[in-house]
Motif scaffolding. Structure first.
Motif, PDB file in Angstrom:
ATOM      1  N   ALA A  28     -66.679  39.799 -16.150  1.00  0.00           N
ATOM      2  CA  ALA A  28     -65.225  39.663 -16.145  1.00  0.00           C
ATOM      3  C   ALA A  28     -64.510  40.940 -15.701  1.00  0.00           C
ATOM      4  N   ASP A  29     -65.035  42.107 -16.075  1.00  0.00           N
ATOM      5  CA  ASP A  29     -64.373  43.356 -15.685  1.00  0.00           C
ATOM      6  C   ASP A  29     -64.349  43.515 -14.169  1.00  0.00           C
ATOM      7  N   ALA A  30     -65.457  43.186 -13.513  1.00  0.00           N
ATOM      8  CA  ALA A  30     -65.503  43.280 -12.047  1.00  0.00           C
ATOM      9  C   ALA A  30     -64.534  42.284 -11.421  1.00  0.00           C
ATOM     10  N   ASP A  31     -64.471  41.089 -11.977  1.00  0.00           N
ATOM     11  CA  ASP A  31     -63.531  40.083 -11.463  1.00  0.00           C
ATOM     12  C   ASP A  31     -62.085  40.545 -11.661  1.00  0.00           C
ATOM     13  N   ASP A  32     -61.810  41.155 -12.817  1.00  0.00           N
ATOM     14  CA  ASP A  32     -60.467  41.676 -13.075  1.00  0.00           C
ATOM     15  C   ASP A  32     -60.118  42.801 -12.100  1.00  0.00           C
ATOM     16  N   ALA A  33     -61.080  43.689 -11.852  1.00  0.00           N
ATOM     17  CA  ALA A  33     -60.842  44.787 -10.906  1.00  0.00           C
ATOM     18  C   ALA A  33     -60.569  44.236  -9.514  1.00  0.00           C
ATOM     19  N   TRP A  34     -61.292  43.190  -9.122  1.00  0.00           N
ATOM     20  CA  TRP A  34     -61.077  42.560  -7.824  1.00  0.00           C
ATOM     21  C   TRP A  34     -59.645  42.033  -7.742  1.00  0.00           C
ATOM     22  N   SER A  35     -59.220  41.314  -8.770  1.00  0.00           N
ATOM     23  CA  SER A  35     -57.863  40.754  -8.779  1.00  0.00           C
ATOM     24  C   SER A  35     -56.799  41.852  -8.755  1.00  0.00           C
ATOM     25  N   GLU A  36     -56.987  42.874  -9.571  1.00  0.00           N
ATOM     26  CA  GLU A  36     -56.034  43.989  -9.622  1.00  0.00           C
ATOM     27  C   GLU A  36     -55.968  44.723  -8.284  1.00  0.00           C
ATOM     28  N   THR A  37     -57.119  44.837  -7.619  1.00  0.00           N
ATOM     29  CA  THR A  37     -57.158  45.494  -6.305  1.00  0.00           C
ATOM     30  C   THR A  37     -56.238  44.777  -5.331  1.00  0.00           C
ATOM     31  N   PHE A  38     -56.367  43.462  -5.260  1.00  0.00           N
ATOM     32  CA  PHE A  38     -55.577  42.729  -4.286  1.00  0.00           C
ATOM     33  C   PHE A  38     -54.110  42.573  -4.706  1.00  0.00           C
ATOM     34  N   LEU A  39     -53.828  42.603  -5.993  1.00  0.00           N
ATOM     35  CA  LEU A  39     -52.425  42.612  -6.419  1.00  0.00           C
ATOM     36  C   LEU A  39     -51.749  43.916  -5.993  1.00  0.00           C
ATOM     37  N   SER A  40     -52.434  45.028  -6.209  1.00  0.00           N
ATOM     38  CA  SER A  40     -51.885  46.326  -5.795  1.00  0.00           C
ATOM     39  C   SER A  40     -51.778  46.408  -4.279  1.00  0.00           C
ATOM     40  N   ALA A  41     -52.792  45.898  -3.596  1.00  0.00           N
ATOM     41  CA  ALA A  41     -52.786  45.931  -2.133  1.00  0.00           C
ATOM     42  C   ALA A  41     -51.623  45.110  -1.575  1.00  0.00           C
ATOM     43  N   LEU A  42     -51.362  43.972  -2.199  1.00  0.00           N
ATOM     44  CA  LEU A  42     -50.259  43.126  -1.739  1.00  0.00           C
ATOM     45  C   LEU A  42     -48.917  43.856  -1.847  1.00  0.00           C
ATOM     46  N   LYS A  43     -48.724  44.606  -2.927  1.00  0.00           N
ATOM     47  CA  LYS A  43     -47.485  45.360  -3.106  1.00  0.00           C
ATOM     48  C   LYS A  43     -47.335  46.450  -2.047  1.00  0.00           C
ATOM     49  N   ALA A  44     -48.448  47.098  -1.697  1.00  0.00           N
ATOM     50  CA  ALA A  44     -48.403  48.208  -0.743  1.00  0.00           C
ATOM     51  C   ALA A  44     -48.519  47.750   0.710  1.00  0.00           C
ATOM     52  N   TRP A  45     -48.869  46.514   0.937  1.00  0.00           N
ATOM     53  CA  TRP A  45     -49.170  46.008   2.276  1.00  0.00           C
ATOM     54  C   TRP A  45     -48.055  46.238   3.301  1.00  0.00           C
ATOM     55  N   PRO A  46     -46.788  45.930   2.998  1.00  0.00           N
ATOM     56  CA  PRO A  46     -45.737  46.096   4.018  1.00  0.00           C
ATOM     57  C   PRO A  46     -45.577  47.541   4.499  1.00  0.00           C
TER      58      PRO A  46
END
Length: 160
Positions: A28-46
């Motif tokens: 679960a921790d790895a899955d959570d890190a994966w999700s958090e990675t892409f949430l942060s990436a989405l915010k910084a993407w533009p």
């Protein structure tokens, strides 16, 4: 960044998950890190520059998220009398080789990180050295030692 974010998730999602699992182990921790990675990436993407190496950037974000989860896990212990639900392995990349993740997780931290970032995250030894500290030669050596250890583990299993 003009490129659609969804394409980055599709193209690099498996790589980011492998890196998260190499650092945190399967679960679960790895899955959570994966999700958090892409949430942060989405915010910084533009605001991301067009010339950015997206894969390396995502691996770096995943590293930071894995560190955050490791620190949070170290601070919190939640005792329970209830057994957790069993984890579904359907549709999750890499679950067919679960013992591999266990063996990688058992390596010393430096070897595990060197293997995770270089082989699974596809970063160069120079980029990996920038992430975990040290020289590219030291990272190369840590990765080689980790692979040697994994080979030895699998040779022992294959012997009668």
């Amino acid at each position: 960044m003009n490129r659609p974010f969804e394409r980055a998730v599709e193209q690099y999602g498996t790589t980011v998950l492998r890196v998260c699992r190499a650092v945190l182990g399967a679960g679960a921790d790895a899955d959570d890190a994966w999700s958090e990675t892409f949430l942060s990436a989405l915010k910084a993407w533009p605001a991301l520059d067009e010339g950015t190496n997206i894969e390396a950037w995502l691996v770096h974000v995943a590293k930071r998220k894995a560190i955050d989860l490791t620190r949070a896990r170290a601070r919190q212990a939640i005792p329970t009398d209830d057994l957790p639900e069993s984890v579904s392995t359907e549709g999750i990349p890499g679950t067919e080789n679960r013992d591999v993740w266990t063996d990688v997780a058992a390596l010393p931290e430096r070897q595990r990180l060197a293997i995770g970032y270089h082989y699974l995250g596809r970063l160069t030894h120079v980029e990996t050295a920038e992430l975990i500290g040290g020289t590219p030669d030291a990272v190369r050596r840590a990765a080689a030692d980790g692979l040697k250890s994994l080979r030895k583990t699998y040779r022992k299993r294959d012997e009668p």
